[in-house]
Design a protein around this motif. Sequence first.
Motif, PDB file in Angstrom:
ATOM      1  N   ARG A   7      32.465  34.735  41.674  1.00  0.00           N
ATOM      2  CA  ARG A   7      32.856  35.997  42.304  1.00  0.00           C
ATOM      3  C   ARG A   7      34.338  36.259  42.047  1.00  0.00           C
ATOM      4  O   ARG A   7      35.205  35.511  42.489  1.00  0.00           O
ATOM      5  N   ASN A   8      34.622  37.311  41.276  1.00  0.00           N
ATOM      6  CA  ASN A   8      35.996  37.724  40.967  1.00  0.00           C
ATOM      7  C   ASN A   8      36.834  36.566  40.433  1.00  0.00           C
ATOM      8  O   ASN A   8      38.009  36.405  40.790  1.00  0.00           O
ATOM      9  N   LEU A   9      36.263  35.768  39.551  1.00  0.00           N
ATOM     10  CA  LEU A   9      36.931  34.570  39.054  1.00  0.00           C
ATOM     11  C   LEU A   9      38.006  34.964  38.030  1.00  0.00           C
ATOM     12  O   LEU A   9      37.786  35.827  37.179  1.00  0.00           O
ATOM     13  N   ALA A  10      39.155  34.302  38.121  1.00  0.00           N
ATOM     14  CA  ALA A  10      40.249  34.565  37.190  1.00  0.00           C
ATOM     15  C   ALA A  10      41.016  33.287  36.932  1.00  0.00           C
ATOM     16  O   ALA A  10      41.179  32.454  37.824  1.00  0.00           O
ATOM     17  N   VAL A  11      41.475  33.126  35.690  1.00  0.00           N
ATOM     18  CA  VAL A  11      42.395  32.043  35.334  1.00  0.00           C
ATOM     19  C   VAL A  11      43.536  32.669  34.547  1.00  0.00           C
ATOM     20  O   VAL A  11      43.313  33.306  33.516  1.00  0.00           O
ATOM     21  N   LEU A  12      44.759  32.495  35.048  1.00  0.00           N
ATOM     22  CA  LEU A  12      45.972  32.997  34.393  1.00  0.00           C
ATOM     23  C   LEU A  12      46.741  31.801  33.866  1.00  0.00           C
ATOM     24  O   LEU A  12      47.007  30.856  34.612  1.00  0.00           O
ATOM     25  N   SER A  13      47.168  31.857  32.582  1.00  0.00           N
ATOM     26  CA  SER A  13      47.684  30.629  31.968  1.00  0.00           C
ATOM     27  C   SER A  13      48.865  30.818  30.997  1.00  0.00           C
ATOM     28  O   SER A  13      48.843  30.244  29.929  1.00  0.00           O
ATOM     29  N   PRO A  14      49.971  31.521  31.266  1.00  0.00           N
ATOM     30  CA  PRO A  14      50.183  32.436  32.391  1.00  0.00           C
ATOM     31  C   PRO A  14      49.505  33.784  32.179  1.00  0.00           C
ATOM     32  O   PRO A  14      49.192  34.481  33.135  1.00  0.00           O
ATOM     33  N   ALA A  15      49.288  34.154  30.900  1.00  0.00           N
ATOM     34  CA  ALA A  15      48.538  35.386  30.643  1.00  0.00           C
ATOM     35  C   ALA A  15      47.074  35.154  30.982  1.00  0.00           C
ATOM     36  O   ALA A  15      46.602  34.006  30.978  1.00  0.00           O
TER      37      ALA A  15
END
Length: 505
Positions: A7-15
């Motif tokens: 649900r609304n999953l996000a990974v920033l790495s940094p972009a």
Amino acid sequence: MGFITLRNLAVLSPAPLFRNLTLTISERERIGVVAGNGTGKTTLLRCLAGLAEPTEGDVTLSRGLKVGFVTQNVPENLLDLSLHEAVMSGLDPAEREGNEWRADIILDDFGAPEAMRRQTLRTLSGGWQRLALIASVWVGEPDALLLDEPTNHLDLENLFLLERWIRESAGPIPMLIASHDRDFLDACTTRTLFLRPETSVTFSHPFGRARPLLADQDTAQANRNEKDRREIKRMRQNAGELRNVGINSGSDLLLTKAKQLKKRADALEEGLQAVHRDRSGEVRLASRSTHARILISLQNVVVCKPDGEKLFEIPKLEVEQGDRIVLLGQNGAGKSQFVRLLHRAVRDPDAHPTIRVSPTVVLGYTDQDLSQIPARDTPLGFILSAFRLGDQRSKALLAGAGFSIEQQQRPVGMLSPGQRARLGLLALRLTEPNVYLMDEPTNHVDIPGREALEAEILAANATGLLVSHDRRFIETIGTRFLLIEGKRVREVSSPDAFYSMLRNS
């Protein structure tokens, strides 16, 4: 019934690698995950396995769901175990005694010979190491399975075996499969997730049917964006005209309308959805011309193992301009040995009098392990020393192949497999060969890279001899097919009969 919900999953790495990803993986579903190298596939699987934390959003598992995660690389601590012991390591120590039969059943499914089960993983092929890793996860009886590049290093025989096992033996458990093998995705998946930094897209079709639907969707979005940009431009021009008239006439009403029109244009611009572009860094091939018709000629050539044992014999073979000859044969038939023999013959023609090489041949060579690239060298150091192009030109070429300044200074041995593959293709391009000799050139190359490589080979009408387990790649670029069987070689019209034999073996 087991399921996994994102649900609304996000990974920033940094972009962002991906964001706003909402998805449910239900029983019997086989979802193929498609994205370029380094764009989040492994990270997503690690989040689902509980080995990494997403930046945003939630992963929810149904109560008691046990997730099995098959990683890309075999852990070092398994390599000195026997095949049977490595599979048993997937059980908790307290469960191993008396449960050896569970490993035996899985190894029976995979067709592992009894003698092989006593060999250490280190002595087995990369393909059998992959199957051992899958078996070691499967023996723990997971309720859901995550597979990260499961076809890496598999020969065609084991590739068909794995496809059959997923379809027929693995049962109804949900699977998420990250792979660059297009035919494997078509054979084993029911849905496709195109993982993207901003808006990921899911289709209820395998890759082959989903890909044109994605292209249509991207084209439609690009057309909507163009239409909206024209409307934004018109609204801002009108707002500017109203503002000027309002100022000159002192009309507060016109100034208010101008502000409202500008606000509507700003809102429309904010709502524009970026059209996804596959990441830059695809390497183009380059070929130099030659007037010779026959580039390599072989007469009564015997291919042997390193210990001298005969593998097969080639009575006669001529490689003409435009020939792209694909070597077919079961694992151990001698395909890679033949490629190495030709490589040595081109470098030293006097050492192999039965192999005649045109003096105009400039060879582009790459093997499975990219052994031509020193592991301790950096990409920049390798390109500088191999091609003498100067510092700035070398840096620019590496940047064009997708290497950041930091990656250009990192030892080759520390690069990802996909990065090493791109470096190998860049070296091929800079060699400007007129004959390509390639052993598994698509290993660790992502789908955009494979398609670009196919397009470049066809556009250049390149000449070469290659070994590959990527069926789509073979069928796209192959013009001739040599089948190795029974210590001899014969030319066949297509690989189809060979594939059928492997599927039914």
